[in-house]
Design a protein around this motif. Structure first.
Motif, PDB file in Angstrom:
ATOM      1  N   MET A  44     -65.740-115.175  83.723  1.00 30.71           N
ATOM      2  CA  MET A  44     -66.831-115.057  82.704  1.00 30.71           C
ATOM      3  C   MET A  44     -66.334-115.741  81.427  1.00 30.71           C
ATOM      4  O   MET A  44     -66.908-114.230  80.991  1.00 30.71           O
ATOM      5  CB  MET A  44     -67.899-114.791  83.299  1.00 30.71           C
ATOM      6  CG  MET A  44     -68.499-114.888  84.942  1.00 30.71           C
ATOM      7  SD  MET A  44     -69.901-114.129  85.019  1.00 30.71           S
ATOM      8  CE  MET A  44     -71.361-114.571  84.145  1.00 30.71           C
ATOM      9  N   ALA A  45     -65.795-116.415  80.650  1.00 34.61           N
ATOM     10  CA  ALA A  45     -65.694-116.246  79.172  1.00 34.61           C
ATOM     11  C   ALA A  45     -66.934-116.432  78.870  1.00 34.61           C
ATOM     12  O   ALA A  45     -67.703-117.225  78.920  1.00 34.61           O
ATOM     13  CB  ALA A  45     -64.865-117.713  79.017  1.00 34.61           C
ATOM     14  N   LYS A  46     -66.694-115.577  77.472  1.00 28.21           N
ATOM     15  CA  LYS A  46     -67.869-115.293  76.724  1.00 28.21           C
ATOM     16  C   LYS A  46     -67.125-115.838  75.315  1.00 28.21           C
ATOM     17  O   LYS A  46     -66.474-115.351  75.486  1.00 28.21           O
ATOM     18  CB  LYS A  46     -68.532-114.352  76.659  1.00 28.21           C
ATOM     19  CG  LYS A  46     -69.313-114.152  77.741  1.00 28.21           C
ATOM     20  CD  LYS A  46     -69.738-111.907  77.725  1.00 28.21           C
ATOM     21  CE  LYS A  46     -70.144-111.960  79.430  1.00 28.21           C
ATOM     22  NZ  LYS A  46     -70.303-110.200  79.071  1.00 28.21           N
ATOM     23  N   PRO A  47     -67.701-115.910  74.469  1.00 33.05           N
ATOM     24  CA  PRO A  47     -67.407-116.675  73.337  1.00 33.05           C
ATOM     25  C   PRO A  47     -67.042-114.986  72.394  1.00 33.05           C
ATOM     26  O   PRO A  47     -67.904-114.076  72.943  1.00 33.05           O
ATOM     27  CB  PRO A  47     -68.977-116.997  72.649  1.00 33.05           C
ATOM     28  CG  PRO A  47     -69.292-117.530  73.080  1.00 33.05           C
ATOM     29  CD  PRO A  47     -69.338-116.950  74.190  1.00 33.05           C
ATOM     30  N   THR A  48     -65.898-114.506  71.535  1.00 29.20           N
ATOM     31  CA  THR A  48     -65.860-114.195  70.459  1.00 29.20           C
ATOM     32  C   THR A  48     -66.151-113.996  69.231  1.00 29.20           C
ATOM     33  O   THR A  48     -66.297-115.575  69.330  1.00 29.20           O
ATOM     34  CB  THR A  48     -63.625-113.388  70.519  1.00 29.20           C
ATOM     35  OG1 THR A  48     -63.784-114.504  69.725  1.00 29.20           O
ATOM     36  CG2 THR A  48     -63.115-113.593  71.923  1.00 29.20           C
ATOM     37  N   ARG A  49     -66.307-112.749  69.056  1.00 37.01           N
ATOM     38  CA  ARG A  49     -66.488-113.115  67.471  1.00 37.01           C
ATOM     39  C   ARG A  49     -65.261-113.965  66.401  1.00 37.01           C
ATOM     40  O   ARG A  49     -65.924-113.919  65.039  1.00 37.01           O
ATOM     41  CB  ARG A  49     -67.388-111.618  66.870  1.00 37.01           C
ATOM     42  CG  ARG A  49     -68.106-110.679  67.646  1.00 37.01           C
ATOM     43  CD  ARG A  49     -68.588-109.777  67.537  1.00 37.01           C
ATOM     44  NE  ARG A  49     -69.785-108.820  67.972  1.00 37.01           N
ATOM     45  CZ  ARG A  49     -69.504-107.949  67.583  1.00 37.01           C
ATOM     46  NH1 ARG A  49     -69.471-106.703  66.665  1.00 37.01           N
ATOM     47  NH2 ARG A  49     -69.940-107.066  68.887  1.00 37.01           N
ATOM     48  N   LEU A  50     -64.439-113.670  67.155  1.00 41.00           N
ATOM     49  CA  LEU A  50     -63.441-114.029  65.529  1.00 41.00           C
ATOM     50  C   LEU A  50     -62.893-115.635  65.582  1.00 41.00           C
ATOM     51  O   LEU A  50     -62.097-116.042  65.433  1.00 41.00           O
ATOM     52  CB  LEU A  50     -62.277-112.622  65.990  1.00 41.00           C
ATOM     53  CG  LEU A  50     -62.634-111.343  65.797  1.00 41.00           C
ATOM     54  CD1 LEU A  50     -61.808-110.782  65.913  1.00 41.00           C
ATOM     55  CD2 LEU A  50     -63.719-111.096  64.487  1.00 41.00           C
ATOM     56  N   ALA A  51     -62.969-115.858  67.003  1.00 41.15           N
ATOM     57  CA  ALA A  51     -62.376-117.698  67.455  1.00 41.15           C
ATOM     58  C   ALA A  51     -63.230-118.529  68.361  1.00 41.15           C
ATOM     59  O   ALA A  51     -64.388-117.837  68.928  1.00 41.15           O
ATOM     60  CB  ALA A  51     -60.690-117.135  68.339  1.00 41.15           C
ATOM     61  N   GLN A  52     -63.484-119.274  68.236  1.00 41.93           N
ATOM     62  CA  GLN A  52     -64.178-121.061  69.207  1.00 41.93           C
ATOM     63  C   GLN A  52     -63.566-120.697  70.349  1.00 41.93           C
ATOM     64  O   GLN A  52     -62.656-121.027  70.729  1.00 41.93           O
ATOM     65  CB  GLN A  52     -64.229-121.749  68.314  1.00 41.93           C
ATOM     66  CG  GLN A  52     -64.795-121.555  66.384  1.00 41.93           C
ATOM     67  CD  GLN A  52     -65.779-121.886  66.561  1.00 41.93           C
ATOM     68  OE1 GLN A  52     -66.833-122.388  67.934  1.00 41.93           O
ATOM     69  NE2 GLN A  52     -66.155-120.806  65.849  1.00 41.93           N
ATOM     70  N   VAL A  53     -64.310-120.365  71.375  1.00 45.20           N
ATOM     71  CA  VAL A  53     -63.749-120.995  72.728  1.00 45.20           C
ATOM     72  C   VAL A  53     -63.522-122.535  73.139  1.00 45.20           C
ATOM     73  O   VAL A  53     -64.066-123.461  72.018  1.00 45.20           O
ATOM     74  CB  VAL A  53     -64.712-120.633  73.923  1.00 45.20           C
ATOM     75  CG1 VAL A  53     -65.053-121.127  74.675  1.00 45.20           C
ATOM     76  CG2 VAL A  53     -66.061-119.029  73.364  1.00 45.20           C
ATOM     77  N   GLY A  54     -62.483-122.218  73.615  1.00 34.51           N
ATOM     78  CA  GLY A  54     -62.130-123.813  73.665  1.00 34.51           C
ATOM     79  C   GLY A  54     -60.891-124.253  73.057  1.00 34.51           C
ATOM     80  O   GLY A  54     -59.999-125.287  73.309  1.00 34.51           O
ATOM     81  N   GLU A  55     -60.553-123.331  72.063  1.00 39.40           N
ATOM     82  CA  GLU A  55     -58.991-123.403  71.615  1.00 39.40           C
ATOM     83  C   GLU A  55     -58.091-122.413  72.008  1.00 39.40           C
ATOM     84  O   GLU A  55     -58.213-121.904  72.980  1.00 39.40           O
ATOM     85  CB  GLU A  55     -59.489-122.595  70.034  1.00 39.40           C
ATOM     86  CG  GLU A  55     -59.819-122.898  68.551  1.00 39.40           C
ATOM     87  CD  GLU A  55     -60.311-122.504  68.094  1.00 39.40           C
ATOM     88  OE1 GLU A  55     -60.481-122.856  66.090  1.00 39.40           O
ATOM     89  OE2 GLU A  55     -60.377-121.072  67.251  1.00 39.40           O
ATOM     90  N   ASP A  56     -56.637-123.587  71.708  1.00 36.34           N
ATOM     91  CA  ASP A  56     -55.860-123.484  72.823  1.00 36.34           C
ATOM     92  C   ASP A  56     -55.402-121.551  72.074  1.00 36.34           C
ATOM     93  O   ASP A  56     -54.931-121.467  71.367  1.00 36.34           O
ATOM     94  CB  ASP A  56     -54.597-124.263  73.269  1.00 36.34           C
ATOM     95  CG  ASP A  56     -54.811-125.369  73.002  1.00 36.34           C
ATOM     96  OD1 ASP A  56     -55.546-124.802  74.099  1.00 36.34           O
ATOM     97  OD2 ASP A  56     -54.320-126.858  73.108  1.00 36.34           O
TER      98      ASP A  56
END
Length: 266
Positions: A44-56
């Motif tokens: 269950m992917a969650k956003p990190t504080r450091l990068a945008q979710v969905g970036e490769d």
């Protein structure tokens, strides 16, 4: 300019409870479980504080147990680094001490962060390193030695980037405990040794892989045995044989069915 936050604790400290670890480090990969001890870890992917979710994120097989992981921000990590990490020079390398093919005593001085999976002074190695949009932590494991099992002799390394949790099991020599699984948390992508001898049996690695239930499984450390022997241990996983040594992946492009991706050279 790379922004770095590093926490390295070396010593004979006991393993911390998951709750305590979560307070210390910015991990987003700790487990969502149905029940303990028979925990099933759900991707269950969650956003990190450091990068945008969905970036490769780009992952490339180099050799033996070495993969390159490149973040959307251009941070490069190389696993089980023994001197070959590809080009350009990695920013971060991790090592395990089982054999010289998993470490080097003379890493290139241009490598900014060398993370050893063992503590030369004894006790477990502890790493919590943030470089721009990549966060790296470790879970200590034991290792076989001439005198039996050496506690905390190696590490599983976990790379958290762009919402993905990427684990490298290293030179794993034993089945994992419930505590180990809890500290690892969820792994969207897992790199597993499949030699079936110098590390664990293929049955044992298969059981760990089944329990982690990662979206992508990347074999490594194969030697000359046919890859089909390992694949047979995971009958419920899809298989994707690639002619390329690498691929890009994001949270949005993870396969819906757990899949073993066999890259060129493996």
């Amino acid at each position: 300019m790379l922004k770095v936050l590093a926490i390295t604790i070396l010593g004979s400290l006991p393993l911390l409870p998951v709750a305590a670890v979560a307070q210390m480090v910015p991990s987003t990969c700790h487990a969502v479980a149905e029940a303990v001890p028979s925990a099933t870890f759900v991707s269950m992917a969650k956003p990190t504080r450091l990068a945008q979710v969905g970036e490769d994120v780009t992952i490339t097989y180099v050799a033996h147990a070495t993969y390159r992981i490149e973040s959307p921000g251009g941070v490069v990590a190389a696993t089980d680094f023994a001197g070959m990490g590809g080009s350009p020079t990695p920013d971060i390398v991790t090592m395990n001490k089982a054999h010289s093919s998993h470490n080097t005593p003379f890493p290139d001085p241009a490598i900014a962060h060398v993370l050893r999976g063992w503590n030369p002074e004894g006790g477990p190695a502890r790493h919590a390193l943030t470089v721009d949009d990549m966060y790296v932590r470790n879970v200590p494991t034991d290792i076989r030695s001439y005198d039996g099992m050496e506690p905390d002799g190696n590490s599983i390394f976990i790379f958290e980037v762009a919402g993905l949790c990427i684990g490298h099991l290293g030179h794993l020599h034993h089945r994992l405990t419930d505590s180990d699984f809890a500290q690892i948390g969820r792994l969207d992508i897992v790199m597993v040794p499949v030699d079936g001898g110098l590390t664990m049996s293929q049955e044992g690695i298969g059981e760990i892989t089944e329990r982690l239930r990662s979206s992508i499984v990347l074999p490594m450390h194969r030697f000359s045995g046919p890859i089909e022997r390992f694949l047979a241990k995971l009958p419920d996983f899809a298989v994707d044989m690639r002619d390329e040594p690498g691929f890009t992946v994001s949270v949005r492009t993870l396969p819906r069915t757990p899949t073993v991706i066999v890259l060129r050279g493996v």
